[in-house]
Design a protein around this motif. Structure first.
Motif, PDB file in Angstrom:
ATOM      1  N   SER A 137       0.830  -1.206   0.000  1.00 37.27           N
ATOM      2  CA  SER A 137       0.000   0.000   0.000  1.00 37.27           C
ATOM      3  C   SER A 137       0.864   1.254   0.000  1.00 37.27           C
ATOM      4  O   SER A 137       2.018   1.252   0.448  1.00 37.27           O
ATOM      5  CB  SER A 137      -0.915   0.018   1.229  1.00 37.27           C
ATOM      6  OG  SER A 137      -0.144   0.145   2.414  1.00 37.27           O
ATOM      7  N   ASP A 138       0.275   2.347  -0.486  1.00 39.14           N
ATOM      8  CA  ASP A 138       0.952   3.641  -0.424  1.00 39.14           C
ATOM      9  C   ASP A 138       1.253   4.038   1.014  1.00 39.14           C
ATOM     10  O   ASP A 138       2.280   4.660   1.300  1.00 39.14           O
ATOM     11  CB  ASP A 138       0.094   4.715  -1.089  1.00 39.14           C
ATOM     12  CG  ASP A 138       0.018   4.562  -2.604  1.00 39.14           C
ATOM     13  OD1 ASP A 138      -0.792   5.285  -3.209  1.00 39.14           O
ATOM     14  OD2 ASP A 138       0.750   3.731  -3.169  1.00 39.14           O
ATOM     15  N   GLU A 139       0.333   3.697   1.930  1.00 44.15           N
ATOM     16  CA  GLU A 139       0.550   4.028   3.342  1.00 44.15           C
ATOM     17  C   GLU A 139       1.784   3.319   3.891  1.00 44.15           C
ATOM     18  O   GLU A 139       2.557   3.903   4.656  1.00 44.15           O
ATOM     19  CB  GLU A 139      -0.685   3.656   4.166  1.00 44.15           C
ATOM     20  CG  GLU A 139      -1.887   4.556   3.941  1.00 44.15           C
ATOM     21  CD  GLU A 139      -2.625   4.215   2.639  1.00 44.15           C
ATOM     22  OE1 GLU A 139      -3.489   4.995   2.232  1.00 44.15           O
ATOM     23  OE2 GLU A 139      -2.324   3.161   2.027  1.00 44.15           O
ATOM     24  N   ALA A 140       1.965   2.074   3.499  1.00 40.60           N
ATOM     25  CA  ALA A 140       3.130   1.324   3.970  1.00 40.60           C
ATOM     26  C   ALA A 140       4.411   1.932   3.427  1.00 40.60           C
ATOM     27  O   ALA A 140       5.412   2.065   4.143  1.00 40.60           O
ATOM     28  CB  ALA A 140       3.010  -0.137   3.543  1.00 40.60           C
ATOM     29  N   VAL A 141       4.398   2.315   2.160  1.00 41.91           N
ATOM     30  CA  VAL A 141       5.579   2.933   1.554  1.00 41.91           C
ATOM     31  C   VAL A 141       5.888   4.263   2.231  1.00 41.91           C
ATOM     32  O   VAL A 141       7.047   4.586   2.529  1.00 41.91           O
ATOM     33  CB  VAL A 141       5.369   3.114   0.038  1.00 41.91           C
ATOM     34  CG1 VAL A 141       6.522   3.908  -0.572  1.00 41.91           C
ATOM     35  CG2 VAL A 141       5.249   1.760  -0.648  1.00 41.91           C
ATOM     36  N   SER A 142       4.851   5.049   2.504  1.00 44.83           N
ATOM     37  CA  SER A 142       5.038   6.329   3.177  1.00 44.83           C
ATOM     38  C   SER A 142       5.629   6.144   4.569  1.00 44.83           C
ATOM     39  O   SER A 142       6.555   6.859   4.974  1.00 44.83           O
ATOM     40  CB  SER A 142       3.698   7.062   3.272  1.00 44.83           C
ATOM     41  OG  SER A 142       3.825   8.276   3.980  1.00 44.83           O
ATOM     42  N   LEU A 143       5.102   5.190   5.309  1.00 48.63           N
ATOM     43  CA  LEU A 143       5.615   4.936   6.655  1.00 48.63           C
ATOM     44  C   LEU A 143       7.081   4.519   6.605  1.00 48.63           C
ATOM     45  O   LEU A 143       7.908   4.988   7.389  1.00 48.63           O
ATOM     46  CB  LEU A 143       4.780   3.848   7.336  1.00 48.63           C
ATOM     47  CG  LEU A 143       5.255   3.386   8.713  1.00 48.63           C
ATOM     48  CD1 LEU A 143       5.330   4.550   9.694  1.00 48.63           C
ATOM     49  CD2 LEU A 143       4.323   2.303   9.260  1.00 48.63           C
ATOM     50  N   PHE A 144       7.415   3.651   5.663  1.00 49.85           N
ATOM     51  CA  PHE A 144       8.809   3.226   5.529  1.00 49.85           C
ATOM     52  C   PHE A 144       9.705   4.422   5.206  1.00 49.85           C
ATOM     53  O   PHE A 144      10.784   4.576   5.787  1.00 49.85           O
ATOM     54  CB  PHE A 144       8.931   2.168   4.439  1.00 49.85           C
ATOM     55  CG  PHE A 144      10.342   1.737   4.174  1.00 49.85           C
ATOM     56  CD1 PHE A 144      11.018   0.922   5.072  1.00 49.85           C
ATOM     57  CD2 PHE A 144      11.005   2.157   3.031  1.00 49.85           C
ATOM     58  CE1 PHE A 144      12.323   0.531   4.839  1.00 49.85           C
ATOM     59  CE2 PHE A 144      12.316   1.764   2.784  1.00 49.85           C
ATOM     60  CZ  PHE A 144      12.971   0.956   3.690  1.00 49.85           C
ATOM     61  N   ALA A 145       9.271   5.277   4.289  1.00 52.26           N
ATOM     62  CA  ALA A 145      10.072   6.444   3.916  1.00 52.26           C
ATOM     63  C   ALA A 145      10.329   7.340   5.121  1.00 52.26           C
ATOM     64  O   ALA A 145      11.445   7.847   5.325  1.00 52.26           O
ATOM     65  CB  ALA A 145       9.372   7.225   2.807  1.00 52.26           C
ATOM     66  N   LEU A 146       9.315   7.541   5.947  1.00 52.44           N
ATOM     67  CA  LEU A 146       9.481   8.400   7.117  1.00 52.44           C
ATOM     68  C   LEU A 146      10.392   7.765   8.164  1.00 52.44           C
ATOM     69  O   LEU A 146      11.088   8.468   8.897  1.00 52.44           O
ATOM     70  CB  LEU A 146       8.121   8.736   7.711  1.00 52.44           C
ATOM     71  CG  LEU A 146       7.261   9.651   6.827  1.00 52.44           C
ATOM     72  CD1 LEU A 146       5.851   9.765   7.383  1.00 52.44           C
ATOM     73  CD2 LEU A 146       7.902  11.029   6.703  1.00 52.44           C
ATOM     74  N   LYS A 147      10.398   6.448   8.229  1.00 53.19           N
ATOM     75  CA  LYS A 147      11.344   5.783   9.126  1.00 53.19           C
ATOM     76  C   LYS A 147      12.778   5.970   8.631  1.00 53.19           C
ATOM     77  O   LYS A 147      13.715   6.108   9.429  1.00 53.19           O
ATOM     78  CB  LYS A 147      11.006   4.300   9.255  1.00 53.19           C
ATOM     79  CG  LYS A 147       9.787   4.037  10.129  1.00 53.19           C
ATOM     80  CD  LYS A 147      10.033   4.507  11.550  1.00 53.19           C
ATOM     81  CE  LYS A 147       8.797   4.395  12.413  1.00 53.19           C
ATOM     82  NZ  LYS A 147       9.022   4.933  13.768  1.00 53.19           N
ATOM     83  N   MET A 148      12.965   5.970   7.312  1.00 50.18           N
ATOM     84  CA  MET A 148      14.297   6.226   6.772  1.00 50.18           C
ATOM     85  C   MET A 148      14.709   7.678   7.039  1.00 50.18           C
ATOM     86  O   MET A 148      15.878   7.967   7.318  1.00 50.18           O
ATOM     87  CB  MET A 148      14.316   5.931   5.269  1.00 50.18           C
ATOM     88  CG  MET A 148      14.024   4.486   4.898  1.00 50.18           C
ATOM     89  SD  MET A 148      15.132   3.257   5.674  1.00 50.18           S
ATOM     90  CE  MET A 148      14.111   2.689   7.074  1.00 50.18           C
ATOM     91  N   GLN A 149      13.738   8.583   6.968  1.00 47.78           N
ATOM     92  CA  GLN A 149      14.013   9.976   7.331  1.00 47.78           C
ATOM     93  C   GLN A 149      14.475  10.075   8.778  1.00 47.78           C
ATOM     94  O   GLN A 149      15.422  10.805   9.103  1.00 47.78           O
ATOM     95  CB  GLN A 149      12.765  10.824   7.123  1.00 47.78           C
ATOM     96  CG  GLN A 149      12.960  12.303   7.460  1.00 47.78           C
ATOM     97  CD  GLN A 149      11.643  13.045   7.559  1.00 47.78           C
ATOM     98  OE1 GLN A 149      10.795  12.698   8.375  1.00 47.78           O
ATOM     99  NE2 GLN A 149      11.463  14.056   6.726  1.00 47.78           N
TER     100      GLN A 149
END
Length: 480
Positions: A137-149
């Motif tokens: 999901s887009d939500e999962a990708v977004s959450l992962f990106a913010l964890k990398m941030q």
């Protein structure tokens, strides 16, 4: 007239400087770090995070409830060196019942972030669409990106390895070239929008043995992607087909070439055997379908090479040689001066420090395990050998990493500094809502961050540049 010219020139310079700072932060493509260091300091290239010289030594510690970085380092004491890289594996999927978008692994990732802070090490994360590409999901990708941030904001550079071994048929996401490339690019766009101190690994399985007979997920002649995989157009997937190019997402998305390599003895892996001389070189220099060896394939694209997983394997139930002999020549061929001389471009390796059930046996891949006498018999030789290779082995203590808080700052000799002292991690989003910090999930995965919410540092720099631009306009008008 002179006053107007001076003011305009000064303000134009300030705007250009602010715009340049913004561009540097957004892209992360900064010059090579040249800060003064001790004679043993190895500087990391800001373009791809590869060391100028030597090979970075890292470990995949078994973090699935079995181990921690602190416990690993405690077992390896006394030891003057600390790994330059730590790796972990995680799954990504839809918002599942009772689970987060990261398949209940967000908590593991949070724990890992806590563990790796202060280590002055890079983070290597393998993120796999275990339940299918369509279930990401887009939500999962977004959450992962913010964890990398979040990792970046703590001063931790990250190497991301999407859908590792995607060219192999043993994972449910395997042998699907088009879906893999779409997934890889989606992760790349989302992460790089908010976490500039991240780089990406294209990580197929080592192509020797391609297309393999084992596994349940072979591509079929009736599959739409079959013509992509059938690179020699003979209507059959065979050893003459290129194992790498059909899955390659493009130069603009790739910073490293990474492949897994293991020694388990000769197939069917039921004897403990000595690692052959030149085993690694043989694997990397074997000519594959498409006419290139793995070394040549990476060199053609000017990519540094990483072994995100590597190890020799010992099985207590099998006859054969002692534990140490299934592993020592393996690491010697990676890290020794002789090994590095014949493996140009190899810049990093992570030892798979696991004991796990695989190929119908409990296999000890580790250096530090308390099983099978590994800690007593193998770890001392590992530490002694690598310690004797000098700066040819890059550890955390002699690695100067790019800093997330300066144009080309470096963390030198274990100075684990928080990149932005006033930054605090965002609250974890609920599984059913999109985070309000940073771009929306849709904006991230589409590479659209026009809403301006691209992280605090970027937003601040953008606002400074905009404000200065306004000042230029106003002052210019006054002097017309």
């Amino acid at each position: 007239m002179l006053l107007r010219t001076a003011v305009s020139a000064t303000l134009a310079f300030l705007v250009a400087a602010a715009s340049s700072a913004s561009a540097q932060f957004v892209t992360g493509r900064r010059p090579l770090c040249t800060s003064a260091g001790t004679p043993s300091t190895v500087f990391v290239n800001c373009t791809n995070f590869a060391p100028e010289t030597g090979v970075m030594a890292g470990f995949n510690v078994d973090l699935d409830g079995h181990d921690t970085i602190a416990a690993f380092k405690n077992r390896m004491n006394p030891w003057t060196n600390s790994p330059a890289l730590y790796g972990m594996f995680m799954k990504i999927a839809q918002v599942l019942i009772g689970q987060t978008p990261l398949d209940s692994r967000k908590e593991d990732l949070d724990t890992f972030i806590t563990q790796i802070r202060g280590q002055n090490a890079m983070f290597v994360v393998s993120i796999d669409p275990w339940y299918g590409y369509n279930n990401v999901s887009d939500e999962a990708v977004s959450l992962f990106a913010l964890k990398m941030q979040e990792l970046n904001q703590y001063g931790i550079p990250v190497l991301i390895r999407p859908a590792h071994e995607m060219n192999a048929p043993w994972y449910p996401y395997g042998m699907q070239p088009t879906a893999f490339k779409d997934f890889y690019r989606k992760i790349h766009r989302a992460v790089r929008a908010v976490a500039p101190y991240t780089r990406f690994i294209y990580a197929p399985n080592l192509g020797t043995g391609y297309p393999w007979t084992i596994g349940d997920y072979h591509i079929k002649p009736t599959d739409p992607d079959f013509p992509l995989a059938d690179t020699n157009n003979n209507k059959v997937l065979d050893t003459n087909d290129d194992p790498y190019t059909p899955y390659y997402p493009g130069d603009e998305y790739v910073d490293w070439f990474g492949c897994s390599t293991y020694w388990k003895g000769e197939y069917p892996y039921n004897n403990n055997q000595v690692v052959p001389d030149n085993f690694i070189l043989g694997q990397m220099s074997q000519v594959l379908g498409g006419g290139l060896s793995t070394l040549q394939w990476a060199q053609r694209r000017n990519l540094p090479i990483i072994f995100p997983e590597m190890a020799g394997s010992f099985t207590a139930a099998n006859p054969g040689v002692p534990n140490i002999q299934t592993k020592q020549k393996f690491w010697q061929q990676i890290y020794s001066p002789a090994g590095q001389a014949v493996l140009p471009g190899l810049k990093a390796g992570l030892w798979f420090d696991y004991v796990k059930f695989e190929d119908n046996a409990l296999r000890d891949f580790s250096i530090s395990s308390n099983r099978n006498g590994t800690l007593a018999q193998v770890a001392p030789s590992f530490k002694s050998d690598l310690g004797g290779y000098g700066t040819g082995v890059v550890w955390a203590a002699n690695m100067a990493m790019p800093s997330a808080g300066a144009a080309c700052g470096c963390f030198v000799n274990n100075e684990a500094k928080q990149a932005l002292a006033d930054w605090t991690p965002p609250p974890s989003p609920s599984p059913t809502t999109t985070t309000t910090r940073g771009p929306t999930a849709t904006a991230l995965v589409q590479g659209n961050t026009s809403d301006g919410a691209v992280g605090p540092r970027v937003a601040q720099t953008f606002l400074v540049a905009s404000a200065l631009g306004a000042v230029v306009a106003v002052v210019g008008a006054l002097f017309v």
